[in-house]
Design an enzyme around this catalytic site. Structure first.
Site, PDB file in Angstrom:
ATOM      1  N   LYS B 142       2.433  -2.653  10.129  1.00  0.00           N
ATOM      2  CA  LYS B 142       3.375  -3.304   9.213  1.00  0.00           C
ATOM      3  C   LYS B 142       4.623  -3.784   9.964  1.00  0.00           C
ATOM      4  O   LYS B 142       5.134  -3.083  10.843  1.00  0.00           O
ATOM      5  CB  LYS B 142       3.763  -2.272   8.148  1.00  0.00           C
ATOM      6  N   SER B 217       4.981  -2.436  -0.645  1.00  0.00           N
ATOM      7  CA  SER B 217       5.429  -3.348   0.371  1.00  0.00           C
ATOM      8  C   SER B 217       4.473  -3.469   1.560  1.00  0.00           C
ATOM      9  O   SER B 217       4.616  -4.390   2.344  1.00  0.00           O
ATOM     10  CB  SER B 217       6.813  -2.926   0.850  1.00  0.00           C
ATOM     11  N   SER B 241       4.663   2.251  -1.517  1.00  0.00           N
ATOM     12  CA  SER B 241       4.370   1.086  -0.678  1.00  0.00           C
ATOM     13  C   SER B 241       3.103   1.197   0.160  1.00  0.00           C
ATOM     14  O   SER B 241       2.644   0.208   0.712  1.00  0.00           O
ATOM     15  CB  SER B 241       5.564   0.781   0.230  1.00  0.00           C
TER      16      SER B 241
END
Lengths: 576, 576
Positions: B142, B217, B241
């Site tokens: 990420k 996210s 997330s």
């Protein structure tokens, strides 16, 4: 103040006197020192042998309370050499004596304790099995840890009658394991001192030398255990409150990392949401086995299932028995934190201990402290992020005056509470210190540090103003034990410092000059004949040292502690 | 805004366009979809099979990227069935395809990845041994987790060129274990949304249905892994997330408790001293073994010695293999959190899963949520104690506009930062919730809870306003996994709710009425013919469910997860 007196109908002084009388009156007549013994006390500062000479304890009670180890006593109860009732009675008596000598008790719970012991005896008789690991062991408890039906005051007059409606979780656990609760013990006003003095209870003194303090804030425990009025007690530590009194009182302690031992059920002023540096509950004992037994019993019931702030990490006995003593240990030796230089007997004891470890085949390397001053100041700052408003409020409530050391702690704080961002800055700085200390530790590849627990042995009353040696390990949240390591000797007063100790090097210029000078004078002040006063001032005082391992290394630090104790013994060094 | 443009010489829109073009241009020509394939995409919302049909991957590359498990692929590399280089090349290609379909990449690192793979191949050839547990496995990361020499932006235009000078600690560990880093993936503006949309990178869409979001996210990871452009990725979770995107994208994840997986090296706006509720790093993977491998590799090197905020608690494989499946599990089934009722396919899947567990001999009891609304609100409050000043500052710096969901999150916050005492009040309330939830758990004697991961399947873009199902388990800091559990079916649109589900009971009156109605409409809106729109709107959407164990029970939750997956399979229930 006037308003408060109107509310209560009593002023703080009469509340205090009444409470102190109540405690004294709760002691059975048969436990009271005779006038002859009391008269004899006037001539002596050192009362450590009074319990054995005062004639109150029977031979069998002396045998019980002088047991070589807690493990042996527990075995003797399980094997019905002694009943729980007679063990409890012996410790009730000895605790009564200790109170008369040092003023260490806040609650006298002999009736309920004997009833509890009777139940345990019955259980053993009927089932043939102990109820748990601590079957029949009398355990003493610091004032501010709740026991149902008893007072938890934090040494505050305004909380003099604050009766707990339930056991603290650790008490509940120990009770189920067979512990018997017979006394609670003194702590200073608001726990805000490293000595034990409050308006509510008065002052607790060291039985080794009544001019000296047993330390604080778990000082009632320390005085009681050093007189063997208890073999195992429960105290607390957020800045050194288990370790300083243990070091000053010739006993053992282990301050675990946050999150191993349940803490639910403490009564005091710190906001329960303050977690930058946290208070831990821990054992104080006459030997390492007491520390182990406490942790094993505390964790046997998986308390993290009930108190989720705890880490799910069972007590691992393997580490203590086998883990660390199969290979040579690598020990960092820190003589001085670069802030306040320890008194000569402590330096001597550290060097003797290092030598004994080397003789036993272990490796000792110098540990150079990095910014202990900054860590120490940061730790203190975390305690007072809200300007100690709740403590000030609780003190003001009764109108009582500040004791000298509490005044010292509270004066000169910043005048308003922090914002949340300022508070997070403290936490961030804490984390940076933890990271950089871990880096140093990894680079040195050490197993543990041996260092002073304080810059002084048992302090003269109202002189304890430096908490740095213990504080930093609260900030780092390290597993930290304290162990007995000798006593003050006449040789510690020679004009020359111990061999190999350089005054300039050990009293560095960049330290807290003022505080360092205060401590220096306490030892090096001279009499009219030019003789250093230290050995006389601190006569009979025990020396305690600190053994530090990393976070969550409780088992490891006890394993190393056993090794250190053994090395000292094999090196001909006395515990006291 | 004008000032910022003057400083940078560019406005935020041109920075974004340039960055998006750079990413696109970094994809080799040979990985680009042909015009014919691109044309075909116009007609379909569901792109999940494009990687297999687009003709870019060779048969062998399809075989590699379609491996039945990560464990098998690792064995195949160790046994030299495949080289690390060809495995890396296969995933680079498939990741390129995934980006063209979903807009999921932020960094394309193919050259360095292939060089890394080449080194690994050489090592295996020379030594005959893999470098570690993950030898040769391409792992996606990420955006806001640092990889040395790559950008970490948090989806902020103002950080578009923020190049990390070192690996995050978890990356360092995975690299040493043999992981190959070949891509970084999208996250939303400031990570402040449960979908993945930023001005800097644009919007990431679900490959199952491009009208829907893969969640956020960690949404770039979710989109990439669901297309098998990666088998194992690294994301983060402070409010859901990891879990929401995993649930929306037919993949597995495990959000560990705070303090098990290293977190040093995340770039984002939250103050690093904010610890009331903390962000954790965790794996997202095609199977349970990927979650296990990640944790085993992460903890094998005792990272707590370097990052002292971690708990000294080694990964205990015994729990997964033997610990929990020898006895019938006792599972709490929570259909509804009492705040926002989940859509019918989720309720159906929960009931199917419960039935499968019962058929496998396990015990399923109802789990009644207590004050999930309060916990959810408290968790959100902890994030914004300082009124999100650092996030606002970073957004303002470039002058970029707020994306709709970030606007939703930031609008209406309290107007000034808390005091430290107010902050401690939040922590205290958190602790009270943790205590009372533990009490409920103990009274019910359950092993785990199965519940929704969100009230919806993969959401329509910009509709994700309820985080409650995941948030509460951040507040409680529980070990929480997500697993695939079917997909939306036509039967979910029948006017009647699934058998046994009572609309009045499941849409309780005392809930957040407004939010509940919004979610209700999203599913139950009808077309002109009176047909419920849900099944068409959410067509092809996977269903993911949440499996919750207590704090620090990461091994246990994975053990139970294996049992649940097996029970579903034996019950004839498809993962998708």
């Amino acid at each position: 103040m006037a308003e408060t007196q109107e509310q209560t109908g009593k002023d703080w002084k009469s509340i205090s006197i009444a409470r102190q009388n109540e405690i004294r009156n709760a002691i059975p007549k048969s436990h009271c020192l005779s006038p002859t013994v009391i008269e004899g006390l006037q001539d002596s500062r050192n009362l450590i042998s009074i319990p054995e000479t005062c004639g109150i304890l029977s031979q069998r009670e002396l045998e019980i309370t002088s047991t070589p180890s807690i493990t042996k006593l527990l075995a003797d109860i399980r094997n019905r050499v002694y009943t729980a009732v007679e063990v409890t009675m012996a410790f009730c008596k000895r605790a009564s004596i200790a109170h008369q000598l040092t003023n260490c008790l806040t609650e006298v719970l002999y009736d309920s304790a004997l009833a509890q012991a009777q139940e345990l005896d019955k259980h053993l008789l009927v089932t043939g099995e102990p109820v748990g690991l601590l079957h029949g062991l009398p355990i003493s408890v610091k004032d501010h840890i709740s026991i149902a039906g008893t007072r938890a005051t934090s040494g505050l007059v305004s909380m003099a009658d604050n009766i707990s409606d339930r056991d603290a979780y650790i008490i509940e656990i120990l009770r189920k394991a067979g512990a018997v609760f017979y006394v609670k013990t003194t702590n200073p006003l608001c726990m805000l001192a490293m000595e034990t003095h409050s308006n509510l209870f008065g002052r607790t003194v060291s039985p080794y030398n009544t001019n000296l303090s047993p330390g604080g804030s778990s000082g009632g425990e320390a005085a009681l255990i050093s007189l063997r009025g208890s073999l195992l007690g429960v105290g607390t530590d957020i800045g050194g409150s288990l370790r300083a009194p243990a070091a000053f009182s010739n006993i053992y302690t282990l301050k675990a990392s946050t999150g191993r031992i349940p803490v639910a059920g403490m009564e005091w002023w710190l906001h329960p949401g303050m977690e930058t540096v946290q208070c831990v509950i821990g054992p104080m004992a006459i030997g390492v086995d007491g520390l182990e037994l406490f942790h094993e019993a505390a964790l046997a019931s998986s308390p993290w299932l009930v108190e989720p702030s705890l880490v799910n990490k069972p007590w691992d006995k393997r580490v203590i028995v086998n883990g660390t003593i199969l290979k040579p240990l690598r020990i960092g030796l820190m003589l001085n934190d670069g802030v306040v230089t320890p008194h000569p007997p402590i330096l001597r004891s550290l060097k003797e201990t290092a030598k004994a470890l080397e003789e036993a085949g272990h490796i000792v390397i110098p540990w150079v402290p990095v910014d202990h001053k900054g860590m120490s100041e940061l730790t203190t700052a975390t305690f007072f992020q809200d300007n100690a408003q709740p403590a000030r409020h609780l003190i003001k409530k009764s109108g009582e005056e500040l004791t000298p050391l509490v005044k010292f702690a509270l004066d000169g704080l910043q005048s308003k509470p922090l914002t949340v961002t300022e508070s997070w800055d403290l936490t961030y700085r804490r984390n940076q210190y933890r990271l950089s200390y871990a880096k140093l530790w990894n680079e040195s590849q050490i197993d543990a540090i041996i260092c002073p627990a304080a810059p002084t042995v048992s302090p003269l009353h109202d002189t304890t103003k430096s908490w740095g040696y213990t504080l930093v390990f609260n900030l780092l949240d390290y597993s930290t034990a304290v162990f007995p390591a000798g006593k003050v000797l006449d040789i510690d007063g020679a004009d020359a410092l111990p061999e190999g100790v350089d005054l300039d090097a050990t009293y560095p210029k960049n330290s807290l000059e003022e505080l360092n000078q205060v401590y220096s004078k306490l030892w090096f002040d001279k009499d009219q004949n030019g003789k250093v006063l230290g050995p006389e001032r601190y006569k009979y005082a025990p020396i305690g040292l600190q053994l530090v391992a990393r976070r969550y290394e409780e088992e490891k630090v006890l394993g190393i502690l056993r090794t250190v104790v053994e090395a000292r013994r094999n090196g001909g060094l006395e515990a006291y």
